[in-house]
Design a protein around this motif. Structure first.
Motif, PDB file in Angstrom:
ATOM      1  N   LEU A  92      79.504 103.180  48.052  1.00 56.47           N
ATOM      2  CA  LEU A  92      79.604 102.840  49.466  1.00 56.47           C
ATOM      3  C   LEU A  92      78.263 103.038  50.169  1.00 56.47           C
ATOM      4  CD1 LEU A  92      81.602 102.202  51.889  1.00 56.47           C
ATOM      5  CD2 LEU A  92      81.764 104.680  52.162  1.00 56.47           C
ATOM      6  N   ALA A  95      75.640 100.526  50.183  1.00 55.04           N
ATOM      7  CA  ALA A  95      75.952  99.354  51.021  1.00 55.04           C
ATOM      8  C   ALA A  95      76.491  98.179  50.223  1.00 55.04           C
ATOM      9  CB  ALA A  95      74.726  98.926  51.834  1.00 55.04           C
ATOM     10  N   ILE A 100      81.962  98.371  51.540  1.00 57.28           N
ATOM     11  CA  ILE A 100      81.899  98.396  53.004  1.00 57.28           C
ATOM     12  C   ILE A 100      83.153  97.750  53.578  1.00 57.28           C
ATOM     13  CG2 ILE A 100      80.649  97.571  55.032  1.00 57.28           C
ATOM     14  CD1 ILE A 100      79.216  99.795  53.395  1.00 57.28           C
ATOM     15  N   ARG A 125      82.306 104.262  60.823  1.00 54.95           N
ATOM     16  CA  ARG A 125      81.819 103.145  60.014  1.00 54.95           C
ATOM     17  C   ARG A 125      80.682 102.367  60.678  1.00 54.95           C
ATOM     18  NH1 ARG A 125      87.500  99.700  60.587  1.00 54.95           N
ATOM     19  NH2 ARG A 125      87.215  99.098  62.777  1.00 54.95           N
ATOM     20  N   MET A 129      76.833 101.826  59.378  1.00 55.98           N
ATOM     21  CA  MET A 129      76.267 100.508  59.092  1.00 55.98           C
ATOM     22  C   MET A 129      74.947 100.266  59.811  1.00 55.98           C
ATOM     23  SD  MET A 129      78.067  99.511  56.770  1.00 55.98           S
ATOM     24  CE  MET A 129      77.041  98.064  56.554  1.00 55.98           C
ATOM     25  N   PHE A 136      72.270  96.801  53.319  1.00 56.64           N
ATOM     26  CA  PHE A 136      73.409  95.894  53.382  1.00 56.64           C
ATOM     27  C   PHE A 136      72.961  94.440  53.258  1.00 56.64           C
ATOM     28  CE2 PHE A 136      77.083  94.156  56.103  1.00 56.64           C
ATOM     29  CZ  PHE A 136      77.956  94.135  55.029  1.00 56.64           C
TER      30      PHE A 136
END
Length: 274
Positions: A92, A95, A100, A125, A129, A136
């Motif tokens: 996680l 990314a 996600i 969350r 992010m 990501f």
């Protein structure tokens, strides 16, 4: 039952199945087309219901330094990816888009024993992010490249599509969905939760791709455009990042919550055997 209730019942049933097999399920969620509003149920196409289950190691696992669980099993609805909580959080925090997604899905079940921790995890969350954004976009573009590579490859599970159409429309549709999501999140600055759901017109295009309604030559042209546009989007965002202003402490807070889940499980075990 409506469709959402059915999906949630599948999750609870799978959690019960895993518990009966000796796992302690902390969190289980759906990943895949249901999270994008792209699931189909017709004579021509039936979407699988795939899940990710986060399981907690036992005291014995930790003492013996056993290899953390990481396996995929078949279910009545699709597949379930079973991950030790340590593996889940490690992936996680890299990314990985497929992980996600499990923080943003509406389809999840939390074991009441770990409700406090996983509710905190889900509430944090967006903050996470913001920190993981550079990783990501790299991961999303990497996944887009994987879909492009797989589009015309005759893997055993899709060889029938390659023989019939020359390509697998599902891979093309995933590539386009990822590109649209990149543009929505990194360029248009939409909330990530909204970015998982393509708009009506875009959704129709993605479904046509998924059902192999795009001729092969056009599909090949489009995948090249997707790759180029995705690379442009990635490079543009990364060039704007000021890494000196990123506060990575949120990652430590996530790890502490995962450790809290493990601690609570071990305390329960010890108390049960006293």
């Amino acid at each position: 039952m409506n469709g959402d209730d059915i999906l949630l019942s599948f999750l609870r049933e799978q959690a019960e199945t895993l518990e009966s097999q000796g796992y302690t399920v902390a969190y289980i969620s759906i990943y895949g087309s249901q999270n994008y509003g792209l699931d189909l149920y017709s004579d021509d196409y039936i979407s699988d219901v795939d899940m990710k289950a986060v399981v907690v190691p036992t005291l014995d696992d930790l003492i013996r330094n056993s290899k953390p669980v990481s396996k995929v099993v078949d279910t009545a609805w699709g597949q379930c990816d079973i991950k030790d909580i340590r593996v889940y959080f490690e992936t996680l925090l890299k990314a990985n888009p497929a992980y996600i997604e499990t923080l943003y899905t509406d389809y999840y079940y939390i074991n009441p024993k770990f409700e406090v921790e996983f509710n905190k995890i889900r509430s944090m969350r967006d903050e996470l992010m913001e920190v993981l954004a550079p990783q990501f976009i790299k991961a999303m573009y990497g996944m887009l490249c994987e879909k492009a590579k797989a589009m015309c490859h005759p893997y055993p599970s899709i060889v029938h599509k390659i023989e019939k159409y020359g390509y697998d429309g599902k891979q093309l549709s995933h590539a386009y969905r990822l590109l649209v999501m990149m543009e929505d999140y990194f360029d248009k600055k939409k909330p990530l939760k909204e970015c998982f759901y393509p708009s009506g017109h875009t959704k129709g295009i993605i479904i046509d791709m998924k059902l192999n309604k795009i001729p092969l030559e056009i599909a090949k042209e489009r995948i090249e455009v997707f790759l180029e546009d995705g690379k442009t989007e990635r490079d543009k965002f990364l060039s704007s990042v000021d890494y000196t202003k990123i506060d990575f402490s949120i990652k430590d807070r996530f790890l502490m919550l995962s450790q809290e889940v493990i601690k609570n499980k071990i305390v329960e075990e010890i108390c049960r055997h006293e």
